[in-house]
Design a protein around this motif. Structure first.
Motif, mmCIF file in Angstrom:
data_model
loop_
_atom_site.group_PDB
_atom_site.id
_atom_site.type_symbol
_atom_site.label_atom_id
_atom_site.label_comp_id
_atom_site.label_asym_id
_atom_site.label_seq_id
_atom_site.Cartn_x
_atom_site.Cartn_y
_atom_site.Cartn_z
ATOM 1 N N TRP A 219 30.630 83.336 50.684
ATOM 2 C CA TRP A 219 29.431 82.720 50.122
ATOM 3 C C TRP A 219 29.665 82.131 48.737
ATOM 4 N N GLY B 122 31.104 79.640 46.101
ATOM 5 C CA GLY B 122 31.657 78.296 45.987
ATOM 6 C C GLY B 122 32.954 78.248 45.206
ATOM 7 N N HIS C 165 36.046 78.861 47.353
ATOM 8 C CA HIS C 165 36.388 77.695 48.173
ATOM 9 C C HIS C 165 36.999 76.586 47.311
ATOM 10 N N ALA C 166 36.499 76.437 46.090
ATOM 11 C CA ALA C 166 37.047 75.417 45.190
ATOM 12 C C ALA C 166 38.510 75.711 44.864
ATOM 13 N N THR D 228 37.177 71.780 52.476
ATOM 14 C CA THR D 228 36.956 73.013 51.713
ATOM 15 C C THR D 228 36.251 72.714 50.394
ATOM 16 N N ARG E 218 32.712 72.173 51.127
ATOM 17 C CA ARG E 218 32.052 73.459 51.359
ATOM 18 C C ARG E 218 31.692 74.119 50.027
ATOM 19 N N ALA E 219 32.583 74.018 49.048
ATOM 20 C CA ALA E 219 32.306 74.577 47.717
ATOM 21 C C ALA E 219 31.075 73.918 47.108
ATOM 22 N N ILE E 220 30.964 72.609 47.277
ATOM 23 C CA ILE E 220 29.815 71.873 46.738
ATOM 24 C C ILE E 220 28.532 72.282 47.455
ATOM 25 N N GLU E 221 28.614 72.421 48.775
ATOM 26 C CA GLU E 221 27.432 72.820 49.550
ATOM 27 C C GLU E 221 26.939 74.207 49.144
ATOM 28 N N LEU E 222 27.881 75.109 48.870
ATOM 29 C CA LEU E 222 27.508 76.472 48.504
ATOM 30 C C LEU E 222 26.910 76.549 47.104
ATOM 31 N N ASP E 223 27.374 75.672 46.215
ATOM 32 C CA ASP E 223 26.865 75.705 44.840
ATOM 33 C C ASP E 223 26.814 74.288 44.274
ATOM 34 N N GLY F 58 33.084 72.671 42.212
ATOM 35 C CA GLY F 58 33.290 72.062 43.528
ATOM 36 C C GLY F 58 33.633 70.587 43.419
#
Length: 242
Positions: free
Chosen positions: A101, A103, A106-107, A128, A131-136, A142
């Motif tokens: 969960w 970010g 993932h970054a 990936t 995904r980091a941007i989407e999470l935060d 991200g």
């Protein structure tokens, strides 16, 4: 007493007084060498100037607490600084597994993947970072990771776009500021790069990375000017010869 000293050391790190924090943490660890919280603080204090020491200290934490997320992220950052890309990917994957969960995890993985060769790695790195941007979406990391992925593959225009997005989210993000200058310089946009480099030093005249960027930008500018001057001289000589 040890708890108060630890809090004081953390405060010193926040103030940018890492040297003083390291001394204080050294005293704590001399008495309690397996104090995981003190080791974490020490790794953080070492992160900017001593990435190798920061990595070893974070590994000491992981020996005590194998799933310590902060220690994993410190290992990722240190490995990136040391250009140990495979190790950075290893620790980043552990961090993602521990905190899918988060970010920032993932970054870190995106940046490691972006520096590995192969089209598949590039695709996974971009996904990936997204995904980091989407999470935060409110975190700059991200966008910076996405820019770093593009820059590692020579996509300077895309990298610049991502760094600008990072600065929209956090105008003070140093990684985005510095990498934006690098991307602009790589695209041949010398004037904006020089302006950004000077702005960085106005914010912090002691910033060693900003000084390095300014030096490289000025050097590139001089080389370009010398090249232009040489072209004019050649053209003038040809005209006179005619």
């Amino acid at each position: 007493m040890a708890e108060q000293s630890l809090e004081r050391a953390r405060a010193l790190i926040e103030l940018g007084r890492s040297d003083e924090a390291r001394v204080m943490l050294g005293r704590i660890l001399a008495l309690e060498p397996e104090d995981a919280e003190a080791l974490l603080a020490l790794s953080l204090a070492e992160a900017d100037d001593e990435p190798r020491s920061s990595l070893e200290t974070a590994r000491r934490v992981l020996a005590l607490e194998p799933e310590n997320l902060q220690a994993l992220l410190l290992c990722v950052d240190a490995c990136h600084e040391l250009n140990r890309v495979k190790e950075a990917e290893h620790y980043a994957r552990l961090a993602v597994a521990e905190a899918p969960w988060l970010g920032a995890a993932h970054a870190g993985l995106a940046q490691a993947l972006g520096r590995r060769r192969g089209r598949g790695r590039y695709k996974e790195a971009k996904e990936t970072a997204q995904r980091a941007i989407e999470l935060d979406p409110q975190g700059a990391f991200g966008y910076v990771a996405a820019g770093n992925v593009e820059m590692a593959h020579g996509e300077w225009k895309e990298a610049e776009r991502w760094y600008r997005k990072a600065l929209d989210v956090d105008p003070s993000d140093r990684n985005a500021q510095i990498n934006l200058v690098t991307a602009q310089e790589s695209r041949g946009r010398i004037s904006p790069a020089l302006t950004e480099a000077v702005a960085l030093l106005q914010t912090d005249p002691r910033d060693k990375y900003a000084l390095e960027v300014l030096h490289e930008t000025v050097y590139t500018t001089v080389v370009h000017l010398l090249w232009i001057a040489a072209v004019f001289l050649i053209v003038a000589a040809v005209i006179r010869g005619e």
